[in-house]
Design an enzyme around this catalytic site. Sequence first.
Site, PDB file in Angstrom:
ATOM      1  N   VAL A   1       0.968  -1.309  -0.066  1.00 50.15           N
ATOM      2  CA  VAL A   1      -0.085   0.067  -0.168  1.00 50.15           C
ATOM      3  C   VAL A   1       0.962   1.279   0.033  1.00 50.15           C
ATOM      4  CG1 VAL A   1      -1.863   1.322   1.144  1.00 50.15           C
ATOM      5  CG2 VAL A   1      -1.981  -1.260   1.097  1.00 50.15           C
TER       6      VAL A   1
ATOM      7  N   CYS B   1      -9.958  -4.008   2.138  1.00 52.90           N
ATOM      8  CA  CYS B   1     -10.003  -3.882   0.655  1.00 52.90           C
ATOM      9  C   CYS B   1     -11.278  -4.485  -0.023  1.00 52.90           C
ATOM     10  CB  CYS B   1      -8.960  -4.400   0.219  1.00 52.90           C
ATOM     11  SG  CYS B   1      -8.277  -5.777   0.940  1.00 52.90           S
TER      12      CYS B   1
ATOM     13  N   SER C   1      -1.688  -9.632  -3.532  1.00 49.25           N
ATOM     14  CA  SER C   1      -1.144  -8.500  -3.075  1.00 49.25           C
ATOM     15  C   SER C   1      -1.907  -7.876  -1.835  1.00 49.25           C
ATOM     16  CB  SER C   1      -0.921  -7.190  -4.110  1.00 49.25           C
ATOM     17  OG  SER C   1      -2.537  -6.752  -4.688  1.00 49.25           O
ATOM     18  N   GLY C   2      -3.108  -8.327  -1.556  1.00 48.96           N
ATOM     19  CA  GLY C   2      -4.057  -8.040  -0.378  1.00 48.96           C
ATOM     20  C   GLY C   2      -3.418  -8.495   0.807  1.00 48.96           C
TER      21      GLY C   2
ATOM     22  N   GLU D   1     -11.334 -11.938   7.920  1.00 51.39           N
ATOM     23  CA  GLU D   1     -11.800 -10.893   6.709  1.00 51.39           C
ATOM     24  C   GLU D   1     -13.290 -10.952   6.530  1.00 51.39           C
ATOM     25  OE1 GLU D   1      -9.457  -9.562   5.074  1.00 51.39           O
ATOM     26  OE2 GLU D   1     -10.182  -8.951   3.026  1.00 51.39           O
TER      27      GLU D   1
ATOM     28  N   LYS E   1     -14.889  -8.661   9.175  1.00 52.81           N
ATOM     29  CA  LYS E   1     -14.583  -7.279   8.862  1.00 52.81           C
ATOM     30  C   LYS E   1     -15.729  -7.181   7.699  1.00 52.81           C
ATOM     31  CE  LYS E   1      -9.566  -7.055   9.635  1.00 52.81           C
ATOM     32  NZ  LYS E   1      -8.503  -6.959   8.752  1.00 52.81           N
TER      33      LYS E   1
ATOM     34  N   ARG F   1      -8.396 -16.366  -1.145  1.00 57.04           N
ATOM     35  CA  ARG F   1      -7.160 -15.944  -1.540  1.00 57.04           C
ATOM     36  C   ARG F   1      -6.960 -16.618  -2.860  1.00 57.04           C
ATOM     37  NH1 ARG F   1      -5.578 -11.417  -0.120  1.00 57.04           N
ATOM     38  NH2 ARG F   1      -5.179 -11.888   2.097  1.00 57.04           N
TER      39      ARG F   1
ATOM     40  N   HIS G   1      -9.705  -7.614  -6.417  1.00 57.87           N
ATOM     41  CA  HIS G   1     -10.455  -8.639  -5.579  1.00 57.87           C
ATOM     42  C   HIS G   1     -11.892  -8.663  -6.303  1.00 57.87           C
ATOM     43  CE1 HIS G   1      -7.452  -8.370  -2.715  1.00 57.87           C
ATOM     44  NE2 HIS G   1      -8.302  -7.926  -1.652  1.00 57.87           N
TER      45      HIS G   1
ATOM     46  N   THR H   1      -5.396  -2.548  -3.653  1.00 54.98           N
ATOM     47  CA  THR H   1      -4.395  -1.407  -3.190  1.00 54.98           C
ATOM     48  C   THR H   1      -4.729   0.006  -3.485  1.00 54.98           C
ATOM     49  OG1 THR H   1      -2.757  -1.845  -4.723  1.00 54.98           O
ATOM     50  CG2 THR H   1      -2.444  -3.217  -2.676  1.00 54.98           C
TER      51      THR H   1
HETATM   52  N1  LIG Z   1      -2.424  -4.702   0.612  1.00 57.75           N
HETATM   53  C1  LIG Z   1      -3.823  -4.486   0.748  1.00 57.75           C
HETATM   54  O1  LIG Z   1      -4.515  -4.741  -0.313  1.00 57.75           O
HETATM   55  C2  LIG Z   1      -4.479  -3.640   1.602  1.00 57.75           C
HETATM   56  C3  LIG Z   1      -5.579  -2.860   1.268  1.00 57.75           C
HETATM   57  C4  LIG Z   1      -6.084  -2.192   2.675  1.00 57.75           C
HETATM   58  C5  LIG Z   1      -5.675  -2.219   3.816  1.00 57.75           C
HETATM   59  N2  LIG Z   1      -4.513  -2.906   4.023  1.00 57.75           N
HETATM   60  C6  LIG Z   1      -3.592  -2.573   5.320  1.00 57.75           C
HETATM   61  O2  LIG Z   1      -2.721  -1.747   4.923  1.00 57.75           O
HETATM   62  C7  LIG Z   1      -1.796  -1.957   5.826  1.00 57.75           C
HETATM   63  C8  LIG Z   1      -0.575  -2.270   5.208  1.00 57.75           C
HETATM   64  O3  LIG Z   1      -0.634  -3.263   4.244  1.00 57.75           O
HETATM   65  P1  LIG Z   1       0.482  -3.686   3.315  1.00 57.75           P
HETATM   66  O4  LIG Z   1      -0.452  -4.803   2.442  1.00 57.75           O
HETATM   67  O5  LIG Z   1       1.211  -2.552   2.459  1.00 57.75           O
HETATM   68  O6  LIG Z   1       1.663  -4.453   4.027  1.00 57.75           O
HETATM   69  P2  LIG Z   1       3.114  -4.832   3.711  1.00 57.75           P
HETATM   70  O7  LIG Z   1       3.322  -4.714   2.404  1.00 57.75           O
HETATM   71  O8  LIG Z   1       3.741  -5.754   4.760  1.00 57.75           O
HETATM   72  O9  LIG Z   1       3.871  -3.324   4.308  1.00 57.75           O
HETATM   73  C9  LIG Z   1       3.857  -2.924   5.682  1.00 57.75           C
HETATM   74  C10 LIG Z   1       4.701  -1.667   5.763  1.00 57.75           C
HETATM   75  O10 LIG Z   1       4.728  -1.455   6.999  1.00 57.75           O
HETATM   76  C11 LIG Z   1       6.441  -1.287   7.539  1.00 57.75           C
HETATM   77  N3  LIG Z   1       6.519  -1.977   8.874  1.00 57.75           N
HETATM   78  C12 LIG Z   1       6.542  -3.121   9.151  1.00 57.75           C
HETATM   79  N4  LIG Z   1       6.950  -3.164  10.609  1.00 57.75           N
HETATM   80  C13 LIG Z   1       7.438  -2.045  10.840  1.00 57.75           C
HETATM   81  C14 LIG Z   1       8.092  -1.708  12.116  1.00 57.75           C
HETATM   82  N5  LIG Z   1       8.272  -2.377  13.182  1.00 57.75           N
HETATM   83  N6  LIG Z   1       8.552  -0.293  11.978  1.00 57.75           N
HETATM   84  C15 LIG Z   1       8.368   0.645  10.944  1.00 57.75           C
HETATM   85  N7  LIG Z   1       7.543   0.254  10.031  1.00 57.75           N
HETATM   86  C16 LIG Z   1       7.097  -1.156   9.818  1.00 57.75           C
HETATM   87  C17 LIG Z   1       6.932  -2.054   6.621  1.00 57.75           C
HETATM   88  O11 LIG Z   1       8.528  -1.707   6.127  1.00 57.75           O
HETATM   89  P3  LIG Z   1       9.600  -2.759   5.690  1.00 57.75           P
HETATM   90  O12 LIG Z   1       9.364  -2.873   4.373  1.00 57.75           O
HETATM   91  O13 LIG Z   1      10.903  -1.908   6.237  1.00 57.75           O
HETATM   92  O14 LIG Z   1       9.508  -3.992   6.641  1.00 57.75           O
HETATM   93  C18 LIG Z   1       6.198  -1.622   5.142  1.00 57.75           C
HETATM   94  O15 LIG Z   1       6.557  -0.439   4.780  1.00 57.75           O
HETATM   95  C19 LIG Z   1      -2.001  -2.994   6.587  1.00 57.75           C
HETATM   96  O16 LIG Z   1      -2.773  -2.763   8.034  1.00 57.75           O
HETATM   97  C20 LIG Z   1      -3.344  -3.653   5.876  1.00 57.75           C
HETATM   98  O17 LIG Z   1      -4.022  -4.537   6.484  1.00 57.75           O
HETATM   99  C21 LIG Z   1      -3.716  -3.398   2.850  1.00 57.75           C
END
Ligand SMILES: NC(=O)c1ccc[n+]([C@@H]2O[C@H](COP(=O)([O-])OP(=O)(O)OC[C@H]3O[C@@H](n4cnc5c(N)ncnc54)[C@H](OP(=O)(O)O)[C@@H]3O)[C@@H](O)[C@H]2O)c1
Length: 356
Positions: free
Chosen positions: A15, A151, A181-182, A204, A207, A237, A244, A335
């Site tokens: 994201v 999402c 990617s979700g 999920e 939610k 998934r 999605h 995303t």
């Molecule tokens: N993916 C989707 O489709 C989607 C849609 C809606 C909402 N979301 C929500 O959005 C949020 C992010 O999702 P994502 O899919 O982008 O996850 P992701 O790809 O796992 O990214 C997580 C981010 O958080 C950072 N992070 C993790 N642990 C950390 C720490 N201890 N200190 C500082 N930064 C930290 C990571 O940095 P590093 O890379 O350095 O580890 C990365 O930048 C989640 O809450 C998810 O539920 C996701």
Amino acid sequence: MNKIPAAIFGASGMVGQRFASLLQNHPQIELVAAYSSDRSRGKTLGEIWRIPEIPLIEDVSSLKLEKLDVEDAAAKGVKIAFGALPADLARDVELVAASKGIAVFSNAGAYRMESDVPILIPEINFDHLNIVDVQRKNRNSKGFIVTNSNCSVAGLSVALKPLVDRLRFKRVFVSTYQAISGAGYPGVPSLDINANCLPFIKNEEEKMNREARKILGSFNGKSIDPRDIEVWAHCVRVPCRDGHLESVSILLDGQPPSVEELERIFDEFTGVPQELKLPTAPQQAIIVRKERDRPQPILDAMAGYPDRARGMAVSVGRIRIDGNLLRFFCLVHNTLRGGAGDSVLNAECAIHEGKT
Ligand SMILES: NC(=O)c1ccc[n+]([C@@H]2O[C@H](COP(=O)([O-])OP(=O)(O)OC[C@H]3O[C@@H](n4cnc5c(N)ncnc54)[C@H](OP(=O)(O)O)[C@@H]3O)[C@@H](O)[C@H]2O)c1
């Protein structure tokens, strides 16, 4: 107009990278800081970039990822933070950021169900933005937190909004086909998802029910009265990269409309972001596909016009009526409309309303 300084919390994730792509050349917002964990610290956004179809401009590509530090963001004059952190971390970080006067637009689930925090999808519930005034008072905070939905709920709720306004029904049955990617990066192990489907995504289905009720609910001046609706979901998934897909079945009370009437209802759906012509608002919030094999993730996940709003339109297709049973498919880019794109649109709404 001077641009508003903004940061991304979690800029290296699925994201977070979408945020970076949407904030480059944004007419009102300037990305000044990108934070991640120690794992990515020191790398530039260009070095960790995983969206090859959207190149970064030099200013954004050369931005260095810094270790997450809210004090540092406040010291840099950040007024808006886009949140893309895991929920457990977001719970602490976002509250501290709001207490420092930062407007947080979050993707995490941490605060979605708090009574003074909106789940904003502005085509549906633009007025829910006003809960931030209640929130500021309750929490004695100069900033605030606005969330966007899970999402899958994003796509379903956009598709349901024109229906709940016109038709009578209480229960919605939905099966999802959710992209990899979700689950974030690196996400699901390849040996689990390659040539396979996984019929369980933690939390999920719950939610989808509780968030849809809140998103489609009404603001009573203090909190949200949830919509009297039940969403029964099966969440799966599947091995797609983005988008999605959801199959939706609804048993209607009373005389059902024709398929042509339903196509018109979806097609004409519009909201405040469209009226205001906000930069990230798709001209058309719902795009009706009439082909018998659409929408498809590969062909339709990036639906939306103009360029800045690609991936912000929800596609609806295969609309069928059998007696009182309405069935259709909808597709949402998880995303973009289901993630970073909705947050950026929410920030544009808050800027327009003078909240930030
Ligand atoms: N993916 C989707 O489709 C989607 C849609 C809606 C909402 N979301 C929500 O959005 C949020 C992010 O999702 P994502 O899919 O982008 O996850 P992701 O790809 O796992 O990214 C997580 C981010 O958080 C950072 N992070 C993790 N642990 C950390 C720490 N201890 N200190 C500082 N930064 C930290 C990571 O940095 P590093 O890379 O350095 O580890 C990365 O930048 C989640 O809450 C998810 O539920 C996701």
